[in-house]
Design an enzyme around this catalytic site. Structure first.
Site, PDB file in Angstrom:
ATOM      1  N   ASN A  10       0.882  -1.172   0.000  1.00 53.99           N
ATOM      2  CA  ASN A  10       0.000   0.000   0.000  1.00 53.99           C
ATOM      3  C   ASN A  10       0.917   1.220   0.000  1.00 53.99           C
ATOM      4  O   ASN A  10       1.482   1.561   1.028  1.00 53.99           O
ATOM      5  CB  ASN A  10      -0.899  -0.033   1.241  1.00 53.99           C
ATOM      6  CG  ASN A  10      -1.746   1.214   1.375  1.00 53.99           C
ATOM      7  OD1 ASN A  10      -1.941   1.951   0.410  1.00 53.99           O
ATOM      8  ND2 ASN A  10      -2.259   1.448   2.575  1.00 53.99           N
ATOM      9  N   TRP A  11       1.042   1.816  -1.175  1.00 58.15           N
ATOM     10  CA  TRP A  11       1.992   2.935  -1.289  1.00 58.15           C
ATOM     11  C   TRP A  11       1.475   4.211  -0.625  1.00 58.15           C
ATOM     12  O   TRP A  11       2.226   5.138  -0.389  1.00 58.15           O
ATOM     13  CB  TRP A  11       2.293   3.232  -2.764  1.00 58.15           C
ATOM     14  CG  TRP A  11       3.080   2.163  -3.477  1.00 58.15           C
ATOM     15  CD1 TRP A  11       3.546   0.986  -2.953  1.00 58.15           C
ATOM     16  CD2 TRP A  11       3.492   2.180  -4.845  1.00 58.15           C
ATOM     17  NE1 TRP A  11       4.224   0.281  -3.928  1.00 58.15           N
ATOM     18  CE2 TRP A  11       4.203   0.984  -5.086  1.00 58.15           C
ATOM     19  CE3 TRP A  11       3.321   3.095  -5.900  1.00 58.15           C
ATOM     20  CZ2 TRP A  11       4.750   0.684  -6.341  1.00 58.15           C
ATOM     21  CZ3 TRP A  11       3.859   2.792  -7.151  1.00 58.15           C
ATOM     22  CH2 TRP A  11       4.569   1.602  -7.368  1.00 58.15           C
ATOM     23  N   LYS A  12       0.178   4.281  -0.382  1.00 56.90           N
ATOM     24  CA  LYS A  12      -0.446   5.488   0.181  1.00 56.90           C
ATOM     25  C   LYS A  12      -0.155   6.691  -0.715  1.00 56.90           C
ATOM     26  O   LYS A  12      -0.050   6.538  -1.928  1.00 56.90           O
ATOM     27  CB  LYS A  12       0.043   5.725   1.617  1.00 56.90           C
ATOM     28  CG  LYS A  12      -0.060   4.473   2.485  1.00 56.90           C
ATOM     29  CD  LYS A  12       0.115   4.764   3.944  1.00 56.90           C
ATOM     30  CE  LYS A  12       0.175   3.467   4.721  1.00 56.90           C
ATOM     31  NZ  LYS A  12       0.084   3.664   6.156  1.00 56.90           N
ATOM     32  N   HIS A  95      -9.395   1.108   4.766  1.00 54.92           N
ATOM     33  CA  HIS A  95      -8.144   1.405   5.476  1.00 54.92           C
ATOM     34  C   HIS A  95      -8.415   2.391   6.612  1.00 54.92           C
ATOM     35  O   HIS A  95      -9.224   3.312   6.471  1.00 54.92           O
ATOM     36  CB  HIS A  95      -7.108   1.972   4.505  1.00 54.92           C
ATOM     37  CG  HIS A  95      -5.733   1.975   5.083  1.00 54.92           C
ATOM     38  ND1 HIS A  95      -5.319   2.933   5.973  1.00 54.92           N
ATOM     39  CD2 HIS A  95      -4.704   1.111   4.951  1.00 54.92           C
ATOM     40  CE1 HIS A  95      -4.081   2.659   6.350  1.00 54.92           C
ATOM     41  NE2 HIS A  95      -3.683   1.559   5.740  1.00 54.92           N
ATOM     42  N   GLU A  97      -6.842   4.844   7.669  1.00 61.56           N
ATOM     43  CA  GLU A  97      -6.620   6.261   7.356  1.00 61.56           C
ATOM     44  C   GLU A  97      -7.835   6.847   6.641  1.00 61.56           C
ATOM     45  O   GLU A  97      -8.200   8.006   6.851  1.00 61.56           O
ATOM     46  CB  GLU A  97      -5.335   6.401   6.513  1.00 61.56           C
ATOM     47  CG  GLU A  97      -4.096   6.129   7.374  1.00 61.56           C
ATOM     48  CD  GLU A  97      -2.896   5.590   6.629  1.00 61.56           C
ATOM     49  OE1 GLU A  97      -2.848   5.664   5.389  1.00 61.56           O
ATOM     50  OE2 GLU A  97      -1.989   5.071   7.315  1.00 61.56           O
ATOM     51  N   GLU A 167      -5.556  -4.943  10.510  1.00 60.74           N
ATOM     52  CA  GLU A 167      -4.538  -3.923  10.725  1.00 60.74           C
ATOM     53  C   GLU A 167      -4.840  -3.179  12.024  1.00 60.74           C
ATOM     54  O   GLU A 167      -5.627  -2.216  12.016  1.00 60.74           O
ATOM     55  CB  GLU A 167      -4.533  -2.935   9.555  1.00 60.74           C
ATOM     56  CG  GLU A 167      -4.250  -3.568   8.219  1.00 60.74           C
ATOM     57  CD  GLU A 167      -3.628  -2.562   7.260  1.00 60.74           C
ATOM     58  OE1 GLU A 167      -2.499  -2.806   6.824  1.00 60.74           O
ATOM     59  OE2 GLU A 167      -4.250  -1.530   6.980  1.00 60.74           O
ATOM     60  N   GLY A 173       2.358   2.175  10.798  1.00 56.78           N
ATOM     61  CA  GLY A 173       3.330   3.251  10.648  1.00 56.78           C
ATOM     62  C   GLY A 173       3.977   3.674  11.959  1.00 56.78           C
ATOM     63  O   GLY A 173       4.638   4.716  12.021  1.00 56.78           O
ATOM     64  N   SER A 213       3.209  -2.179  10.569  1.00 60.97           N
ATOM     65  CA  SER A 213       4.660  -2.244  10.796  1.00 60.97           C
ATOM     66  C   SER A 213       5.218  -3.645  10.524  1.00 60.97           C
ATOM     67  O   SER A 213       6.154  -4.081  11.196  1.00 60.97           O
ATOM     68  CB  SER A 213       5.011  -1.765  12.204  1.00 60.97           C
ATOM     69  OG  SER A 213       4.632  -0.403  12.363  1.00 60.97           O
ATOM     70  N   GLY A 234       2.764  -1.234   4.342  1.00 59.41           N
ATOM     71  CA  GLY A 234       2.827   0.185   4.009  1.00 59.41           C
ATOM     72  C   GLY A 234       4.254   0.612   3.758  1.00 59.41           C
ATOM     73  O   GLY A 234       4.801   0.447   2.660  1.00 59.41           O
ATOM     74  N   GLY A 235       4.906   1.141   4.773  1.00 59.02           N
ATOM     75  CA  GLY A 235       6.244   1.723   4.617  1.00 59.02           C
ATOM     76  C   GLY A 235       7.245   0.837   3.895  1.00 59.02           C
ATOM     77  O   GLY A 235       7.968   1.292   2.993  1.00 59.02           O
TER      78      GLY A 235
HETATM   79  C1  PEP Z   1      -0.816   0.145   6.068  1.00 58.02           C
HETATM   80  O1  PEP Z   1      -0.944   1.345   5.992  1.00 58.02           O
HETATM   81  O2  PEP Z   1      -1.658  -0.608   5.538  1.00 58.02           O
HETATM   82  C2  PEP Z   1       0.332  -0.368   6.805  1.00 58.02           C
HETATM   83  C3  PEP Z   1       0.296  -1.606   7.214  1.00 58.02           C
HETATM   84  O3  PEP Z   1       1.368   0.512   7.031  1.00 58.02           O
HETATM   85  P1  PEP Z   1       2.784   0.184   7.722  1.00 58.02           P
HETATM   86  O4  PEP Z   1       3.251  -1.136   7.136  1.00 58.02           O
HETATM   87  O5  PEP Z   1       3.653   1.315   7.317  1.00 58.02           O
HETATM   88  O6  PEP Z   1       2.530   0.084   9.164  1.00 58.02           O
END
Ligand code: PEP
Length: 250
Positions: A10-12, A95, A97, A167, A173, A213, A234-235
């Site tokens: 998930n590049w956001k 998600h 966010e 999640e 994050g 994470s 994500g990251g």
């Molecule tokens: C996400 O936003 O779906 C996510 C899991 O982010 P991160 O891996 O950066 O925690």
């Protein structure tokens, strides 16, 4: 029964078009024979170019959102039909966010899920509790309400196109990963809810990803849990080597 294992990125709101295309090209070059399904979720503006680039690759492309309306006078929105027309085959919905910053409630998400499915997209549906809910022991009821509110009305046929992503919001994050046992407990609970709703066979076949994470260092331990079928990343999905290491861990 063996169910689909998956690592999804998930590049956001990261990467210019040029940067995104370069990352997708690198992944195409390096990920030729993955042992699990691989999906990358990109911003809308990347979808058509990245889907075209990856059309002969095992890597599938996801939108990170779609509109809750079919079409028409909704300035700035992107419909599920428009997403599908780019060549993307998945849509990430629910998600945290989007829930927190764009006020996407159960009903809005229900509409989005239905439109995505009606337009031939598979849905990666995210659920998870915030820190206070975990601290007060409410995580199971929160996740159950999210499922009841937006996806548990679907037919058994539609359910085949749903991948769930647990999640915990406190882990996204933040560098605070759920422990494998916290994640496994929740995944087993989610699978039991799916069994109650759609039957044991459908529950066994449902792919449930962990997100929060998850990185190249902790992925293998998380993926070793029996009910964790992969990750939503994500990251670590923004760096080819890290994302590829997570794919290799699955
Ligand atoms: C996400 O936003 O779906 C996510 C899991 O982010 P991160 O891996 O950066 O925690």
């Amino acid at each position: 029964m063996s169910r689909l294992k998956m690592v999804a990125g998930n590049w956001k709101m990261n990467k210019t078009l040029q940067e995104g295309v370069a990352l997708a090209a690198q992944l195409k070059e390096d990920v030729k024979n993955p042992s699990c399904a691989v999906v990358i979720g990109t911003p809308f503006i990347h979808l058509a170019t990245v889907a075209e680039l990856l059309k002969d690759s095992p890597i599938k492309v996801a939108a990170e959102n779609c509109a809750d309306k079919e079409k028409g006078a909704f300035t700035g929105e992107v419909s599920a039909e428009m997403v599908r027309s780019t060549g993307a085959t998945y849509c990430i919905l629910g998600h945290s966010e989007r829930r927190a910053y764009y006020h996407e409630d159960y009903e809005i998400l229900k509409n989005k899920v239905e439109l995505a499915l009606a337009n031939g997209l598979d849905v990666i549906f995210c659920i998870g509790e915030v820190k206070e809910e975990r601290e007060s022991g409410k995580q199971n009821e929160v996740v159950q309400a999210q499922l009841d509110g937006s996806v548990f009305h679907l037919s058994a046929g539609q359910w085949k196109h749903i991948t769930l992503a647990y999640e915990p919001v406190w882990a996204i994050g933040t560098g605070l990963t759920a422990t494998p046992s916290q994640a496994q407990d929740m995944h087993a609970f989610i699978r039991s809810l799916v069994a109650d709703k759609y039957g044991a066979e459908a529950a066994e076949a449902t792919t449930i990803l962990y997100g929060g994470s998850c990185n190249e260092k902790n992925a293998a331990e998380l993926f070793a849990c029996p009910d964790i079928d992969g990750g939503l990343i994500g990251g670590a999905a923004l760096v080819a080597e890290k994302f590829e290491a997570i794919i290799a861990a699955r």
